[in-house]
Design a protein around this motif. Structure first.
Motif, PDB file in Angstrom:
ATOM      1  N   HIS A 262       0.837  -1.202   0.000  1.00 45.26           N
ATOM      2  CA  HIS A 262       0.000   0.000   0.000  1.00 45.26           C
ATOM      3  C   HIS A 262       0.870   1.249   0.000  1.00 45.26           C
ATOM      4  O   HIS A 262       1.875   1.308   0.719  1.00 45.26           O
ATOM      5  N   PRO A 263       0.504   2.271  -0.789  1.00 46.68           N
ATOM      6  CA  PRO A 263       1.379   3.451  -0.905  1.00 46.68           C
ATOM      7  C   PRO A 263       1.412   4.355   0.324  1.00 46.68           C
ATOM      8  O   PRO A 263       2.302   5.200   0.441  1.00 46.68           O
ATOM      9  N   LEU A 264       0.459   4.188   1.257  1.00 46.97           N
ATOM     10  CA  LEU A 264       0.412   5.104   2.407  1.00 46.97           C
ATOM     11  C   LEU A 264       0.659   4.409   3.741  1.00 46.97           C
ATOM     12  O   LEU A 264       0.777   5.069   4.769  1.00 46.97           O
ATOM     13  N   ARG A 265       0.724   3.075   3.738  1.00 53.07           N
ATOM     14  CA  ARG A 265       0.902   2.357   5.014  1.00 53.07           C
ATOM     15  C   ARG A 265       2.387   2.142   5.290  1.00 53.07           C
ATOM     16  O   ARG A 265       2.974   1.170   4.853  1.00 53.07           O
ATOM     17  N   LEU A 288       0.801  10.215   4.033  1.00 52.73           N
ATOM     18  CA  LEU A 288       2.087  10.539   3.403  1.00 52.73           C
ATOM     19  C   LEU A 288       2.570   9.318   2.628  1.00 52.73           C
ATOM     20  O   LEU A 288       2.532   8.195   3.128  1.00 52.73           O
ATOM     21  N   PHE A 289       3.007   9.563   1.406  1.00 48.99           N
ATOM     22  CA  PHE A 289       3.518   8.499   0.527  1.00 48.99           C
ATOM     23  C   PHE A 289       4.722   7.813   1.190  1.00 48.99           C
ATOM     24  O   PHE A 289       5.649   8.488   1.636  1.00 48.99           O
ATOM     25  N   VAL A 290       4.703   6.494   1.265  1.00 45.88           N
ATOM     26  CA  VAL A 290       5.807   5.764   1.907  1.00 45.88           C
ATOM     27  C   VAL A 290       7.139   5.945   1.174  1.00 45.88           C
ATOM     28  O   VAL A 290       8.202   5.740   1.752  1.00 45.88           O
ATOM     29  N   GLU A 291       7.067   6.328  -0.129  1.00 41.72           N
ATOM     30  CA  GLU A 291       8.308   6.516  -0.896  1.00 41.72           C
ATOM     31  C   GLU A 291       8.525   7.984  -1.245  1.00 41.72           C
ATOM     32  O   GLU A 291       9.173   8.305  -2.238  1.00 41.72           O
ATOM     33  N   HIS A 292       7.987   8.879  -0.405  1.00 43.61           N
ATOM     34  CA  HIS A 292       8.139  10.318  -0.658  1.00 43.61           C
ATOM     35  C   HIS A 292       9.623  10.662  -0.697  1.00 43.61           C
ATOM     36  O   HIS A 292      10.351  10.415   0.257  1.00 43.61           O
ATOM     37  N   PRO A 293      10.087  11.236  -1.816  1.00 51.06           N
ATOM     38  CA  PRO A 293      11.542  11.460  -1.940  1.00 51.06           C
ATOM     39  C   PRO A 293      12.098  12.486  -0.958  1.00 51.06           C
ATOM     40  O   PRO A 293      13.269  12.414  -0.582  1.00 51.06           O
ATOM     41  N   ALA A 294      11.253  13.439  -0.500  1.00 54.76           N
ATOM     42  CA  ALA A 294      11.775  14.508   0.357  1.00 54.76           C
ATOM     43  C   ALA A 294      11.415  14.344   1.833  1.00 54.76           C
ATOM     44  O   ALA A 294      11.992  15.005   2.684  1.00 54.76           O
ATOM     45  N   PRO A 296      11.099  11.375   4.578  1.00 55.82           N
ATOM     46  CA  PRO A 296      11.240   9.943   4.861  1.00 55.82           C
ATOM     47  C   PRO A 296      10.487   9.460   6.104  1.00 55.82           C
ATOM     48  O   PRO A 296      10.617   8.313   6.508  1.00 55.82           O
ATOM     49  N   SER A 297       9.652  10.335   6.718  1.00 57.49           N
ATOM     50  CA  SER A 297       9.093   9.994   8.037  1.00 57.49           C
ATOM     51  C   SER A 297       8.089   8.835   8.015  1.00 57.49           C
ATOM     52  O   SER A 297       7.788   8.262   9.049  1.00 57.49           O
ATOM     53  N   ASN A 298       7.573   8.491   6.824  1.00 54.75           N
ATOM     54  CA  ASN A 298       6.622   7.367   6.767  1.00 54.75           C
ATOM     55  C   ASN A 298       7.228   6.169   6.028  1.00 54.75           C
ATOM     56  O   ASN A 298       6.507   5.337   5.481  1.00 54.75           O
ATOM     57  N   ARG A 299       8.556   6.088   6.021  1.00 58.14           N
ATOM     58  CA  ARG A 299       9.210   4.958   5.359  1.00 58.14           C
ATOM     59  C   ARG A 299       8.765   3.640   6.000  1.00 58.14           C
ATOM     60  O   ARG A 299       8.525   3.575   7.213  1.00 58.14           O
ATOM     61  N   VAL A 300       8.700   2.601   5.185  1.00 59.63           N
ATOM     62  CA  VAL A 300       8.407   1.263   5.703  1.00 59.63           C
ATOM     63  C   VAL A 300       9.604   0.822   6.539  1.00 59.63           C
ATOM     64  O   VAL A 300      10.759   0.995   6.120  1.00 59.63           O
ATOM     65  N   ARG A 301       9.340   0.268   7.724  1.00 56.53           N
ATOM     66  CA  ARG A 301      10.445  -0.203   8.584  1.00 56.53           C
ATOM     67  C   ARG A 301      10.656  -1.685   8.323  1.00 56.53           C
ATOM     68  O   ARG A 301       9.810  -2.520   8.681  1.00 56.53           O
ATOM     69  N   ALA A 302      11.779  -1.982   7.687  1.00 59.59           N
ATOM     70  CA  ALA A 302      12.033  -3.361   7.255  1.00 59.59           C
ATOM     71  C   ALA A 302      11.985  -4.341   8.419  1.00 59.59           C
ATOM     72  O   ALA A 302      11.531  -5.478   8.262  1.00 59.59           O
ATOM     73  N   GLU A 303      12.401  -3.889   9.606  1.00 61.99           N
ATOM     74  CA  GLU A 303      12.436  -4.819  10.755  1.00 61.99           C
ATOM     75  C   GLU A 303      11.026  -5.220  11.213  1.00 61.99           C
ATOM     76  O   GLU A 303      10.865  -6.193  11.944  1.00 61.99           O
ATOM     77  N   GLN A 304      10.017  -4.480  10.772  1.00 56.50           N
ATOM     78  CA  GLN A 304       8.634  -4.812  11.170  1.00 56.50           C
ATOM     79  C   GLN A 304       7.947  -5.746  10.170  1.00 56.50           C
ATOM     80  O   GLN A 304       6.798  -6.135  10.366  1.00 56.50           O
ATOM     81  N   LEU A 305       8.651  -6.080   9.093  1.00 57.01           N
ATOM     82  CA  LEU A 305       8.034  -6.912   8.047  1.00 57.01           C
ATOM     83  C   LEU A 305       8.242  -8.395   8.327  1.00 57.01           C
ATOM     84  O   LEU A 305       9.254  -8.799   8.881  1.00 57.01           O
ATOM     85  N   LYS A 306       7.253  -9.198   7.892  1.00 53.45           N
ATOM     86  CA  LYS A 306       7.398 -10.655   8.001  1.00 53.45           C
ATOM     87  C   LYS A 306       8.142 -11.170   6.776  1.00 53.45           C
ATOM     88  O   LYS A 306       8.098 -10.546   5.702  1.00 53.45           O
TER      89      LYS A 306
END
Length: 509
Positions: A262-265, A288-294, A296-306
């Motif tokens: 999802h682009p916002l989660r 906020l777009f997870v891949e917003h170039p400017a 980064p506050s909503n970046r996906v946290r890799a450590e939270q992924l299964k």
């Protein structure tokens, strides 16, 4: 004992039948099959629909449905490309009143939209024979954990699916209609054949005339609708589903079908103590777009992924730029410029055009075991498949397309055609005034030429281009003959208005 068959007529006098046995129940309707299963009859259940509570609301619902099964059905299916739309929409075609209930008739779904194979582990989800609701294909977790490999299709087929959905939305919007609940629940897809079908069309909104029944499905509701959902429907500050909110849902749907996330989660938490408030902020006013170039506050946290979500759910492994330049630009317009400014959102037509041009950029992966089989060829870096990381090797012609302008000059079209063995050339490549859509005449859908690699040399074989010319040598290439593709070669594809010149660029990797 078999269920009895009930006969009744539609409000316009057509005789119909249905088997008195509910085959499915949704949020608003109970569904029954016709005896031959070629169509369904769906009744709005009394318990789930408030419009039965007042005579005025019931009459309004009746009027709205009459418009959808009457004028709107006629306009779309008896208009240009009517036969094409029958494959893309499951559109209700009759209004029924029976047993004090209001109902509609609609064609049954085509066979490819039912799961042929069950889920993994002896079909523990019991999906075999059930509808291929888009949600099964729109997340990495579902793709990796549950789907049988034979149901997954290829990345090229997901692009084709997105083209069909964009076309369907473009057609609805052209008719002045908003879907109002565009989501992976209301689109059936089949990645095996690259087909899509928009369903639940009976909730269509005619802006200014018939208000929406629902606000939409979570994940697809536009931020302005989420932000104002606490206001009453009569409040002028309240945002209701409309063509502008459909544009947001369409962008989310395309992002999810191509990238399985999802682009916002992302990882940003807005309220630690109140999960509902956190959800409303992250999908509404502070989305906020997870891949917003400017930012980064909503970046996906890799450590939270299964593990079952990887690599797709991690944008650092598969960024949205893998979708190529045309789609990347529209994702930026949707999730950066237009996220909180509906006027800046790309139209369904913008998506259709960008997707068609993206299909012309794709290349088969050279790794036979690649899960996705195709990828957008990125000539700006060392080209490789972003899904299995297999580098491209060999010599590849790229056709840069230019269109004739007044005065005999040619201008770049920002459109390129990647060549691969067996790649086809069509009328819309030869002429920029022809768009590959439902309006094509049968003659325009036929292949006009194809590409072959023989003894390390690339050729274009002319099957149906009467004007094909080697522009540098000024020699005609008659139908049935071929021209070699060499670096810098200029090939005139058509002399008609809008005719194109292809300039060949050879990529060696």
């Amino acid at each position: 004992m078999s269920a009895k068959i009930i006969k009744c007529t539609t409000t316009d006098g057509r005789a119909i039948e249905f088997v008195d046995e509910v085959i499915g129940s949704g949020a608003m309707k109970d569904v029954y099959f016709s005896p031959d299963k070629s169509y369904v009859v769906c009744f709005f259940s009394r318990e789930k629909n408030k419009f039965y509570e007042s005579k005025a609301a019931l009459e309004q619902q009746k009027d709205r449905l009459k418009e959808i099964v009457g004028n709107k059905w006629n306009g779309i299916f008896n208009g240009a490309g009517g036969a094409y739309w029958k494959n893309i929409f499951c559109w209700p075609d009759g209004l029924v009143e029976y047993n004090n209930l209001l109902g509609i008739t609609a064609p049954a779904y085509k066979q490819q939209f039912f799961f042929e194979y069950g889920s993994k582990n002896n079909d523990f989800l019991k999906i075999q024979g059930k509808e291929k609701e888009g949600k099964w294909f729109a997340s990495a977790n579902n793709q990796n954990r549950f789907l049988d490999e034979r149901e997954k299709g290829t990345w090229l087929n997901y692009l084709k699916i997105c083209i069909q959905i964009s076309r369907a939305v473009r057609r609805m919007h052209a008719a002045g209609l908003a879907h109002s609940d565009l989501s992976y629940k209301n689109v059936l897809i089949d990645p095996v054949t690259g087909s899509a079908c928009v369903i639940d069309v009976d909730g269509l909104v005619v802006p200014g005339k018939y208000p929406p029944d629902v606000v939409g499905t979570p994940d697809f509701i536009a931020p302005e609708v989420v932000m104002t959902s606490h206001l009453s429907k009569e409040d002028p500050s309240r945002s209701l589903p409309s063509i502008a909110t459909d544009k947001h849902a369409l962008a989310v749907l395309i992002y999810m079908y191509l990238l399985y996330r999802h682009p916002l989660r992302g990882g940003k938490i807005h309220d630690m103590d109140d999960p509902q408030k956190d959800e409303n902020l992250s999908m509404g006013g502070q989305s906020l777009f997870v891949e917003h170039p400017a930012d980064p506050s909503n970046r996906v946290r890799a450590e939270q992924l299964k593990a079952s979500q990887l690599p797709w759910a991690d944008p650092s492994q598969i960024p949205y730029s893998v979708s190529g330049p045309y789609l990347t630009e529209l994702f930026n317009k949707s999730f950066i410029d237009g996220l909180h400014d509906p006027a800046k959102r790309p139209s369904a037509n913008d998506w259709e055009t960008a997707l068609v041009k993206t299909v012309d950029l794709i290349q088969p992966c050279q790794n036979a075991a690649c899960s996705h089989k195709w990828y957008v060829f990125d000539n700006t870096t060392k080209p490789r498949c972003p899904f299995c990381h297999t580098p491209f090797s060999g010599k590849l012609p790229v056709l840069n397309l230019y269109s004739a302008r007044q005065g005999g000059s040619f201008r770049p079209d920002n459109h390129r055609l990647m060549v691969w063995p067996g790649q086809s050339l069509y009328a819309w490549h030869a002429n920029n005034m022809i768009a590959p859509n439902e309006r094509l005449a049968p003659e325009q859908t036929r292949r006009k030429g194809y590409f072959v690699l023989h003894d390390e040399r690339w050729w274009l074989v002319n099957e149906g281009l009467p004007d094909l010319t080697d522009a540098a040598a000024k020699t005609a290439i008659p139908i049935g003959s071929k021209i070699e593709l060499s670096d810098g070669a200029q090939i005139l594809l058509s002399k008609e208005d809008g005719g194109r010149l292809a300039v060949v660029q050879m990529v060696q990797a």
